[in-house]
Design a protein around this motif. Structure first.
Motif, short mmCIF file in Angstrom:
data_model
loop_
_atom_site.label_atom_id
_atom_site.label_comp_id
_atom_site.label_asym_id
_atom_site.label_seq_id
_atom_site.Cartn_x
_atom_site.Cartn_y
_atom_site.Cartn_z
N GLN A 51 9.75 -3.90 8.44
CA GLN A 51 9.35 -4.49 7.16
C GLN A 51 9.86 -3.67 5.98
OE1 GLN A 51 5.28 -6.25 6.38
NE2 GLN A 51 5.04 -4.34 5.23
N THR A 52 9.56 -2.38 5.95
CA THR A 52 9.94 -1.52 4.82
C THR A 52 11.45 -1.42 4.69
OG1 THR A 52 7.94 -0.21 5.14
CG2 THR A 52 9.68 0.80 3.85
N GLU A 53 11.88 -1.38 3.41
CA GLU A 53 13.31 -1.26 3.15
C GLU A 53 13.59 0.02 2.38
OE1 GLU A 53 14.06 -4.97 1.13
OE2 GLU A 53 13.78 -6.13 2.99
N GLY A 88 8.74 -0.58 -0.20
CA GLY A 88 7.79 -0.38 0.90
C GLY A 88 6.46 -1.00 0.56
N THR A 89 5.99 -0.71 -0.65
CA THR A 89 4.67 -1.23 -1.05
C THR A 89 4.76 -2.69 -1.47
OG1 THR A 89 3.81 0.90 -1.74
CG2 THR A 89 2.89 -1.04 -2.84
N TYR A 90 5.66 -2.97 -2.40
CA TYR A 90 5.69 -4.29 -3.03
C TYR A 90 6.41 -5.29 -2.13
CZ TYR A 90 6.15 -7.86 -6.62
OH TYR A 90 6.08 -9.03 -7.32
N GLY A 137 0.72 1.35 4.28
CA GLY A 137 0.12 1.13 2.95
C GLY A 137 -0.18 2.46 2.32
N GLU A 138 0.57 2.82 1.29
CA GLU A 138 0.39 4.12 0.67
C GLU A 138 -1.04 4.19 0.11
OE1 GLU A 138 0.11 5.34 -2.57
OE2 GLU A 138 0.23 7.34 -1.70
N ASN A 139 -1.69 5.33 0.31
CA ASN A 139 -3.14 5.41 0.05
C ASN A 139 -3.55 4.98 -1.35
OD1 ASN A 139 -3.70 6.12 2.64
ND2 ASN A 139 -4.37 8.21 2.19
N SER A 140 -2.83 5.46 -2.37
CA SER A 140 -3.32 5.12 -3.72
C SER A 140 -3.12 3.63 -4.00
CB SER A 140 -2.64 5.96 -4.78
OG SER A 140 -1.27 6.02 -4.56
N VAL A 141 -2.13 3.03 -3.33
CA VAL A 141 -1.93 1.58 -3.50
C VAL A 141 -3.07 0.82 -2.84
CG1 VAL A 141 -0.45 -0.32 -2.75
CG2 VAL A 141 0.57 1.72 -3.73
C1 FAD Z 1 6.16 8.37 9.37
C2 FAD Z 1 6.38 6.99 8.80
C3 FAD Z 1 6.48 5.90 9.65
C4 FAD Z 1 6.72 4.62 9.15
N1 FAD Z 1 6.87 3.57 10.01
C5 FAD Z 1 7.15 2.34 9.51
C6 FAD Z 1 7.38 1.23 10.40
O1 FAD Z 1 7.29 1.37 11.61
N2 FAD Z 1 7.69 0.02 9.86
C7 FAD Z 1 7.78 -0.16 8.50
O2 FAD Z 1 8.06 -1.28 8.08
N3 FAD Z 1 7.55 0.86 7.63
C8 FAD Z 1 7.26 2.11 8.11
N4 FAD Z 1 7.04 3.16 7.25
C9 FAD Z 1 7.22 2.95 5.82
C10 FAD Z 1 5.87 2.91 5.08
O3 FAD Z 1 5.20 1.73 5.36
C11 FAD Z 1 6.17 3.05 3.58
O4 FAD Z 1 6.67 4.35 3.36
C12 FAD Z 1 4.90 2.83 2.75
O5 FAD Z 1 4.54 1.47 2.81
C13 FAD Z 1 5.09 3.24 1.29
O6 FAD Z 1 6.19 2.57 0.72
P1 FAD Z 1 7.39 3.43 0.07
O7 FAD Z 1 7.74 4.50 0.99
O8 FAD Z 1 8.44 2.48 -0.38
O9 FAD Z 1 6.72 4.11 -1.22
P2 FAD Z 1 6.57 3.41 -2.66
O10 FAD Z 1 5.89 2.09 -2.52
O11 FAD Z 1 7.85 3.48 -3.37
O12 FAD Z 1 5.50 4.43 -3.31
C14 FAD Z 1 5.96 5.59 -4.01
C15 FAD Z 1 4.89 5.93 -5.03
O13 FAD Z 1 4.76 4.81 -5.93
C16 FAD Z 1 3.41 4.42 -6.02
N5 FAD Z 1 3.25 2.98 -6.17
C17 FAD Z 1 3.95 2.01 -5.53
N6 FAD Z 1 3.46 0.79 -5.85
C18 FAD Z 1 2.43 1.00 -6.70
C19 FAD Z 1 1.50 0.15 -7.38
N7 FAD Z 1 1.52 -1.19 -7.24
N8 FAD Z 1 0.57 0.73 -8.17
C20 FAD Z 1 0.51 2.09 -8.29
N9 FAD Z 1 1.36 2.95 -7.69
C21 FAD Z 1 2.30 2.40 -6.91
C22 FAD Z 1 2.79 4.84 -4.68
O14 FAD Z 1 1.38 5.02 -4.82
C23 FAD Z 1 3.52 6.14 -4.38
O15 FAD Z 1 2.84 7.21 -5.02
C24 FAD Z 1 6.81 4.44 7.75
C25 FAD Z 1 6.69 5.54 6.88
C26 FAD Z 1 6.46 6.81 7.40
C27 FAD Z 1 6.32 7.98 6.45
#
Ligand code: FAD
Ligand SMILES: CCCCCCC/C=C/C(=O)SCCNC(=O)CCNC(=O)[C@H](O)C(C)(C)COP(=O)(O)OP(=O)(O)OC[C@H]1O[C@@H](n2cnc3c(N)ncnc32)[C@H](O)[C@@H]1OP(=O)(O)O
Length: 616
Positions: free
Chosen positions: A88-90, A94-96, A372-376
């Motif tokens: 799923q994540t790109e 990741g979040t959005y 799902g990043e914790n603060s999100v």
């Molecule tokens: C060990 C590990 C294993 C993983 N395995 C998988 C997997 O198997 N499959 C998969 O699909 N993904 C996987 N992931 C990816 C993971 O799901 C994403 O890293 C996570 O969802 C966060 O997205 P991001 O990394 O793009 O961070 P971002 O979303 O870019 O977040 C970066 C910062 O921006 C903040 N932020 C983002 N959006 C908002 C908002 N709306 N409001 C306020 N702040 C915001 C966040 O709180 C954070 O502090 C894995 C990640 C790790 C570290």
């Protein structure tokens, strides 16, 4: 490391599958639970490359695919004939999730989907096992029909040949690189270019694309998020286990290590006799128990909701989503904080790899980010609390896990302070509801001043996060209180055991009270004497729990192999094991290291010569 991890993961999978068949044939799937937590940690301290296969790939096929699709893909996945991941994540998102760039265009002429990751940022990035282990994945993409976006959909995509494991044409796949831990998991990247899959590779239990291209929308779009909800429930269980492991290690070490007499002239005591050491270690033991119980509760709720969703009853999804978010956040935050505190409680030896506390931290820490990043997720819960507060204002009933919000909203002031468990629990709940009310006032004022809801959420984010955090505290403390005080099987417990449980409840409630004293004092008047009385009780209950600390952590029943720690072995031979581990270090194979002649000696000689020259 990756190949060793795969080898161990396969051995574990076989072992656990046989355990499942022997002890729980056809029963509720303990297998994923075991694959997700302590049963694996010992075998693969660098992480399990099959965990996403077990926890997400197989479940997505079962829960998001039709019965026919399960027969075609799911059965083979459950039987480990194919190994998949959840992509799923790109790189760019990741979040959005609505911002995901991977796309699936329906070709009605051939009844296929054409899958593309159009830009570098569209590449799937992070999926566990994707780099080298998996030959399939669930590929999450924005669905397009006649170039019109229809939202997210899931596709079963084969990425490697089942015989040769070679990437298939149109597939660019590999490992994303070294991480701070879990380096046996081969998290990977995946790019697809005009990669075609048959229409029936789109998982269609809840939404369909018909052969002629007509789109049948899901009755509840959020059900596509269900695979993430399950893993959030698993994180609560897994991370409470990591904390329990670290607490076992630090407790055992704290009754072996002797340091610093408490009375002049007295022998050096076990470091767990120092009150400050008790305050570092014993609350973490209790926190591990508290979250284990909360995670078990959540797991039951997940199983009930999953059965309901299977019957197309989606009514319990919102509550499960809220609780899965809040428990995933609370457990991952508190476990990583607690593991680091327990490492520090072991002094210098806690920093040795042989103590394994660093690796347990590295295994626990990413749970604050993945799924799902914790603060999100805090903001997710904050939004849900806003919706529920509107319900309260409208006089409507709330979901059971939020019923206390209604009760507290009717209180015009906090009752006379008694300091009882019920009083402490109500104080945390009352502070939560006060925070919800304040957050709602800020949020609502912004919406009334014509801000969009998403902007109002952003600008009220700090207060929403506080309200969500206190909601998590209220839920977890309330669950622990019910389990200790009102459990139906309380009468089966011996009085001694019940007393230990009640001491743990006392400690948990007082610890949470002091951690959120500022939040509580904002809404409740408490005198200095009443606070000092709680300070005395805190010191007293630490003293009362001290004699039970080892027995409680022994009851976690971690085999030495799972703890994998020279500090936490059952036999307590710490110094012998530390020394044994030190002697195994490669640098100790020779008395004079190779770098002496190559680097150190010339360096020292050059300095000596320069010193002589400067004297002439
Ligand atoms: C060990 C590990 C294993 C993983 N395995 C998988 C997997 O198997 N499959 C998969 O699909 N993904 C996987 N992931 C990816 C993971 O799901 C994403 O890293 C996570 O969802 C966060 O997205 P991001 O990394 O793009 O961070 P971002 O979303 O870019 O977040 C970066 C910062 O921006 C903040 N932020 C983002 N959006 C908002 C908002 N709306 N409001 C306020 N702040 C915001 C966040 O709180 C954070 O502090 C894995 C990640 C790790 C570290
Ligand atoms: C245990 C061991 C594990 C080891 C392996 C680890 C493997 C890791 C795997 C992964 O990391 S997989 C990728 C995980 N990624 C995420 O979790 C992404 C996080 N982002 C989101 O969940 C969503 O983007 C968002 C943050 C919820 C935002 O969603 P969106 O912007 O689309 O809209 P919202 O208005 O926020 O939500 C719409 C609506 O839907 C409800 N909802 C959201 N999520 C869920 C859910 N999971 N279940 C049920 N309902 C959900 C939300 O409450 C809103 O409801 P309404 O307000 O409309 O009623």
């Amino acid at each position: 490391m990756a190949s060793m991890s795969v080898k161990h993961a396969i051995a574990a999978a076989k072992k656990l599958r046989s355990l499942q068949e022997r002890f729980n044939p056809g029963g509720s799937d303990i297998y994923p639970a075991l694959m997700g937590d302590e049963a694996i940690t010992a075998l693969i301290p660098s992480g399990n490359p099959l965990s996403v296969h077990i926890l997400m790939f197989t479940r997505a096929l079962r829960e998001q695919g039709t019965d026919e699709q399960y027969e075609k893909f799911g059965r083979r996945a459950d039987n480990n004939e194919i190994i998949g991941t959840f992509a799923q994540t790109e790189l760019g998102h990741g979040t959005y999730l609505r911002g995901l760039e991977a796309r699936a265009d329906y070709d009605r002429g051939t009844e296929e989907f054409v899958l593309n990751t159009p830009k570098l940022s569209s590449y799937k990035w992070w999926p566990g096992g994707l780099g080298q282990t998996c030959n399939y994945c669930i590929f999450v993409a924005q669905l397009y029909i006649d170039n019109e976006a229809k939202g997210m959909a899931m596709f079963v995509v084969q990425i490697r040949d089942e015989e040769t494991h070679m990437p298939l044409p149109g597939v660019h796949v590999g490992e994303i690189g070294k991480k701070m831990g879990l380096n046996g998991v081969n998290n990977g990247f995946l790019g697809l270019k005009d990669y075609r899959v048959p229409r029936l590779n789109m998982l269609m239990r809840h939404q369909q694309v018909l052969p002629d291209g007509r789109f049948v929308k899901s009755p509840v779009s959020q059900v596509s998020y269900f695979p993430m909800v399950f893993v959030r429930c698993m994180v609560a269980r897994q991370n409470s286990n990591y904390l329990a492991q670290a607490a076992t290690i630090a407790t055992r070490y704290s009754v072996i290590r002797r340091q610093s007499p408490i009375e002049e002239g007295q022998p050096e005591p076990k470091i767990l006799e120092h009150l400050t050491q008790q305050m570092k270690v014993i609350p973490e033991i209790v926190t591990a128990v508290v979250y284990r119980l909360a995670a078990a509760n959540l797991q039951n709720m997940y199983n009930e909701t999953a059965e309901a969703v299977y019957r197309k009853d989606f009514s319990r999804l919102p509550e499960l989503h809220a609780l899965a978010c809040i428990l995933k956040v609370a457990t991952s935050y508190d476990s990583t904080y607690g593991i680091e505190r327990l490492r520090q409680a072991c002094g210098g030896h806690g920093y040795l790899t042989a103590g394994n506390l660093g690796n347990i931290f590295a295994m626990a820490a990413p749970a604050c980010t993945y799924e799902g990043e914790n603060s999100v997720l805090y903001l997710q819960v904050g939004k849900i609390l806003m919706k529920n507060w509107s319900q309260v204002l409208a006089g409507r009933e709330l979901m059971p896990s939020m019923a206390y919000i209604s009760e507290c909203s009717k209180m015009t002031s906090f009752p006379q302070w008694t300091g009882s468990w019920e009083c402490l629990l109500k104080a945390i709940q009352y502070a939560c509801v006060g925070s919800i009310r304040l957050a709602f006032q800020s949020y609502n004022a912004r919406v009334q001043s014509a801000q969009s809801q998403t902007a109002a959420v952003n600008y009220s984010g700090l207060e929403l996060t506080k309200a969500a955090e206190l909601h998590g505290r209220s839920y977890v403390a309330g669950n622990f209180y019910q389990q200790i005080v009102n459990s139906p099987n309380k009468h089966q417990r011996s009085p001694q055991f019940q007393k230990v449980l009640e001491n743990m409840l006392e400690l948990h409630l007082i610890q949470i009270f002091f951690r959120h004293l500022g939040d509580i004092l904002r809404f409740i008047r408490i005198t200095e004497d009443e606070i000092s009385a709680l300070q005395r009780r805190l010191e007293e209950v630490l003293k009362e729990l001290r004699p039970d600390a080892v027995a409680i952590t022994d009851a976690f029943d971690f085999n030495d192999k799972i703890l994998s720690s020279a500090l936490g072995c059952y036999d307590g031979n710490v110094y012998e094991r530390l020394f044994e581990a030190a002697l195994k270090h490669p640098l100790n194979r020779k008395s004079v290291p190779d770098f002496f002649e190559a680097h150190l000696k010339p360096f020292m000689k050059e300095n000596a010569d320069n010193a002589k020259k400067s004297k002439l």
